[in-house]
Design an enzyme around this catalytic site. Structure first.
Site, PDB file in Angstrom:
ATOM      1  N   ALA A 244       0.847  -1.197   0.000  1.00  0.00           N
ATOM      2  CA  ALA A 244       0.000   0.000   0.000  1.00  0.00           C
ATOM      3  C   ALA A 244       0.877   1.239   0.000  1.00  0.00           C
ATOM      4  CB  ALA A 244      -0.899   0.001   1.224  1.00  0.00           C
ATOM      5  N   LYS A 245       0.232   2.357  -0.216  1.00  0.00           N
ATOM      6  CA  LYS A 245       0.904   3.645  -0.275  1.00  0.00           C
ATOM      7  C   LYS A 245       1.792   3.915   0.937  1.00  0.00           C
ATOM      8  CE  LYS A 245       0.179   7.488  -2.883  1.00  0.00           C
ATOM      9  NZ  LYS A 245       1.318   6.990  -3.536  1.00  0.00           N
ATOM     10  N   ARG A 246       1.289   3.486   2.113  1.00  0.00           N
ATOM     11  CA  ARG A 246       2.020   3.774   3.356  1.00  0.00           C
ATOM     12  C   ARG A 246       3.401   3.098   3.370  1.00  0.00           C
ATOM     13  NH1 ARG A 246      -1.920   0.043   4.686  1.00  0.00           N
ATOM     14  NH2 ARG A 246      -1.016  -2.025   4.876  1.00  0.00           N
ATOM     15  N   ASP A 247       3.640   2.145   2.459  1.00  0.00           N
ATOM     16  CA  ASP A 247       4.903   1.412   2.475  1.00  0.00           C
ATOM     17  C   ASP A 247       6.043   2.171   1.797  1.00  0.00           C
ATOM     18  OD1 ASP A 247       3.774  -0.724   3.892  1.00  0.00           O
ATOM     19  OD2 ASP A 247       2.927  -1.537   2.046  1.00  0.00           O
ATOM     20  N   GLU A 254       6.935   7.547  -8.107  1.00  0.00           N
ATOM     21  CA  GLU A 254       7.753   7.679  -6.898  1.00  0.00           C
ATOM     22  C   GLU A 254       9.124   7.027  -7.095  1.00  0.00           C
ATOM     23  OE1 GLU A 254       3.982   7.571  -3.748  1.00  0.00           O
ATOM     24  OE2 GLU A 254       5.022   5.725  -4.289  1.00  0.00           O
TER      25      GLU A 254
END
Ligand code: GLU
Length: 310
Positions: A244-247, A254
């Site tokens: 997920a994005k939080r990783d 990115e």
């Protein structure tokens, strides 16, 4: 002028069907690469279908398409938007209703949760609360709450065969076909669109393997053979949960900002699938195509360090 050719009269196809809820991360990109490769390696058309019936983030669909193009994937025909196919989807629901295979459901989420976690309930399965209501009771409930429409399933499980996972039998319940806001639900939309677009090969993340039996059953009710399935193990983040994005830096954009090229990303995607030969382009992927040798375990993502150039 001749009538347009129905979509499913064209040669068989594979597809990638992202939900535009955000940018594609490495796990999504890897599934897209696998789906593209399966289609191209077997001489199929490859379709891109944006599943925009819920969870849409502004601009995400366009960025998803741009990322797939940058990765080097190509597809046949225009990108299909599921939201433009709603009349077709609802038409196929009517076919099921005419055959006596649907019923209205007035349950709230909370009621379903309470009933499904009762001692004899099948975890997660709809317990059929609204299945046998009388006409008068339906009338009364309809005045209180707009109904969803559910399938009147005649089986409780169904078997499919998966190219990667092998034979798989899973639960079938009275799944929602149309949500109570009138929108076609995921299982219905995916089955109808695949069949109508001529998709006979479904490649996607293995979090959807448990959905394949109910989708194959629904396809059979609509008179379509089940597609061939290949469910690809997921990429997991450091916490062991699905990436997920939080990783951290997990999208093409990115990773580019960290100094990596698209070729670097392709190398990672291919290696994580289990392709051992060097891969820098999508053509390399096809050259070394052998899904029988792919990894059958999830891939653990480790954050990529910034790459210094010069
Ligand atoms: N749109 C779904 C998702 O992004 C995938 C549906 C499918 O491949 O069947 O999770």
């Amino acid at each position: 002028m001749s009538a347009p050719t129905p979509e499913n009269a064209l040669s068989p196809a594979g597809r990638f069907a992202p939900s535009p809820s955000g940018d594609l991360h490495l796990g999504n990109l890897r599934t897209a690469l696998a789906a593209w490769g399966f289609a191209r390696a077997t001489g199929r058309r490859f379709l891109l279908r944006v599943e925009d019936l819920d969870r849409v983030k502004q601009g995400a669909a366009e960025r998803n398409v741009a990322d797939l193009r940058e990765l080097g994937l190509d597809w046949d025909g225009p990108v299909a938007l599921q939201s433009e196919r709603i009349p077709l989807l609802l038409d196929r629901v009517r076919t099921l209703t005419d055959a006596g295979l649907t019923y209205e459901c007035y349950c709230t989420r909370r009621e379903i949760h309470a009933a499904a976690s009762a001692p004899h309930g099948i975890p997660g399965a709809y317990p059929g609360t609204c299945r046998e209501l009388s006409a008068a009771e339906r009338e009364r409930r309809r005045a209180q709450r707009p109904p969803a429409l559910r399938l009147r399933a005649e089986v409780t499980e169904f078997a499919v065969r998966d190219e990667l996972a092998g034979p798989f039998t899973g639960a079938v319940d009275d799944m929602v076909l149309v949500r109570n806001d009138g929108t076609p639900a995921y299982n219905l939309a995916v089955v109808v669109d695949d069949a109508e677009q001529g998709v006979d090969q479904v490649v996607r993340g293995d979090d959807l393997l448990p959905s394949a039996p109910r989708q194959a059953y629904l396809a059979a009710l609509l008179g379509h053979p089940a597609p061939s399935y290949a469910h690809v193990p997921l990429v997991l983040g450091p916490s062991g949960e699905r990436l997920a994005k939080r990783d951290g830096a997990v999208t093409l954009r990115e990773l580019r900002e960290l100094g990596y090229s698209t070729g670097d990303v392709l190398t990672w995607l291919a290696t994580s699938l289990g392709i051992e030969q060097p891969v820098r382009t999508t053509a390399d992927v096809l050259e070394h195509w052998d899904p029988s040798a792919w990894l059958r375990e999830p891939t653990a993502f480790q954050p990529w360090p910034e790459r210094r150039t010069g």
